[in-house]
Design an enzyme around this catalytic site. Structure first.
Site, PDB file in Angstrom:
ATOM      1  N   LYS A 190       0.804  -1.231   0.000  1.00  0.00           N
ATOM      2  CA  LYS A 190       0.000   0.000   0.000  1.00  0.00           C
ATOM      3  C   LYS A 190       0.838   1.283   0.000  1.00  0.00           C
ATOM      4  CE  LYS A 190      -4.347  -1.508   2.047  1.00  0.00           C
ATOM      5  NZ  LYS A 190      -5.289  -1.219   3.134  1.00  0.00           N
TER       6      LYS A 190
ATOM      7  N   ASP B  63     -10.086   3.299   2.458  1.00  0.00           N
ATOM      8  CA  ASP B  63     -10.256   2.600   3.744  1.00  0.00           C
ATOM      9  C   ASP B  63     -10.984   3.479   4.777  1.00  0.00           C
ATOM     10  OD1 ASP B  63      -9.103   0.162   3.036  1.00  0.00           O
ATOM     11  OD2 ASP B  63      -7.083   0.854   3.512  1.00  0.00           O
TER      12      ASP B  63
END
Ligand code: ATR
Length: 276
Positions: free
Chosen positions: A70, A106
């Site tokens: 990520k 997220d």
């Protein structure tokens, strides 16, 4: 010949075999009658940059990115949204005109899950206690700050990591000792576990809820099992409890919208499909 992109996307990670994302996308493709493909892409860290850059040329609309890529996905992108920059990581990528655009959904997934699972939850109603200071915690902090939480109490076993996050995220975050986390529930409106504790194979999270006040909403990023010991204790004590599966489902929604142009539902049939 049409120059429309194929409806092709996927998820990059290492390992990636346990990802539920292909199930989520298969469910949505079927619901919307889209002939698309969403594939697992097992990519070693040392191969990440090369594969990442090649996917756009290979006709992918975009990819989701998960552990351990990520941060690299953000660092190697041509452009990044404010959310991705604030969290310091990207989980959703679009390939457009030869460029790599990085986003992070997220925080959005965390908030949407809370709002759907606890309709009366109000970020502004009081302080939040966040447990954990790893990668997942950054998205939770960003989400709560953006939602208007007046104060975040951050507790982590390794206090220095919480201090570093507090320094990065600003004045509304107050670090509390891991040993004193129970007392930090006093007048809190939200309790969020962003550690892996409570996950199958991990120790349970020891959390005394006796200092909590009515109106507390408890959520967990863990979703295996759905009902973690923390959520079970919260429910037993009469608090609203929201499991972590919805965060995974909601964070996928902006990707589907951006890549395939349809707005998919996060509902009971999707949850069932993911748990099967
Ligand atoms: P992620 O990126 O998924 O958040 P991580 O960066 O490994 O994963 O973070 C895991 C979190 O769980 C950390 O906050 C970690 O605490 P430390 O920073 O002290 O390591 C927390 N954690 C893991 N095992 C723990 C345990 N047995 N007790 C308390 N906290 C634990």
């Amino acid at each position: 010949m049409s120059d429309a992109k194929p409806m092709l996307a996927g998820v990059m990670g290492w390992p990636i075999s346990h990802s539920k994302s292909p199930r989520i996308f298969a469910h949505w493709f079927a619901a919307h009658g889209i002939e698309g493909a969403y594939v697992r892409l097992p990519v070693r860290p040392e191969d990440f940059a090369e594969v990442y850059r090649a996917l756009g040329k290979a006709g992918f609309c975009g990819v989701n990115v998960t552990l351990p890529h990520k941060e690299a996905a953000l660092a190697l992108a041509d452009e990044a949204t404010p959310a991705a920059r604030a969290i310091g990581a990207a989980n959703m990528i679009r390939f457009e005109g030869g460029r790599i655009l990085a986003d992070n959904t997220d925080a959005y997934g965390f908030i949407e899950n809370l709002r759907a699972g606890a309709p009366d939850w109000d970020a502004a109603a009081g302080p939040a206690l966040v447990l954990g200071a790893g990668g997942a915690s950054r998205a939770v902090l960003q989400a709560l700050l953006e939602a208007g939480c007046p104060e975040i109490r951050l507790a982590n076993r390794t206090r220095a990591k919480a201090e570093a996050l507090a320094a990065a995220f600003g004045l509304r975050i107050r670090v509390v000792d891991w040993e004193h986390r129970a007392a930090a529930l006093s007048n809190a409106a939200t309790l969020a576990n962003s550690t892996a504790l409570g996950m199958a194979g991990q120790p349970p999270l020891a959390m005394d809820l006796s200092m909590a006040e009515p109106g507390l909403t408890v959520t967990d990023i863990v979703y295996t099992p759905l009902e973690t010991p923390l959520l079970a204790a919260a429910r037993a004590a009469g608090f609203a409890a929201v499991d972590g599966l919805g965060m995974l489902l909601h964070q996928a929604r902006p990707s589907f919208r951006a890549w395939f142009g349809a707005d998919p539902a996060v509902d009971g049939t999707l949850r069932t499909a993911c748990l099967a």
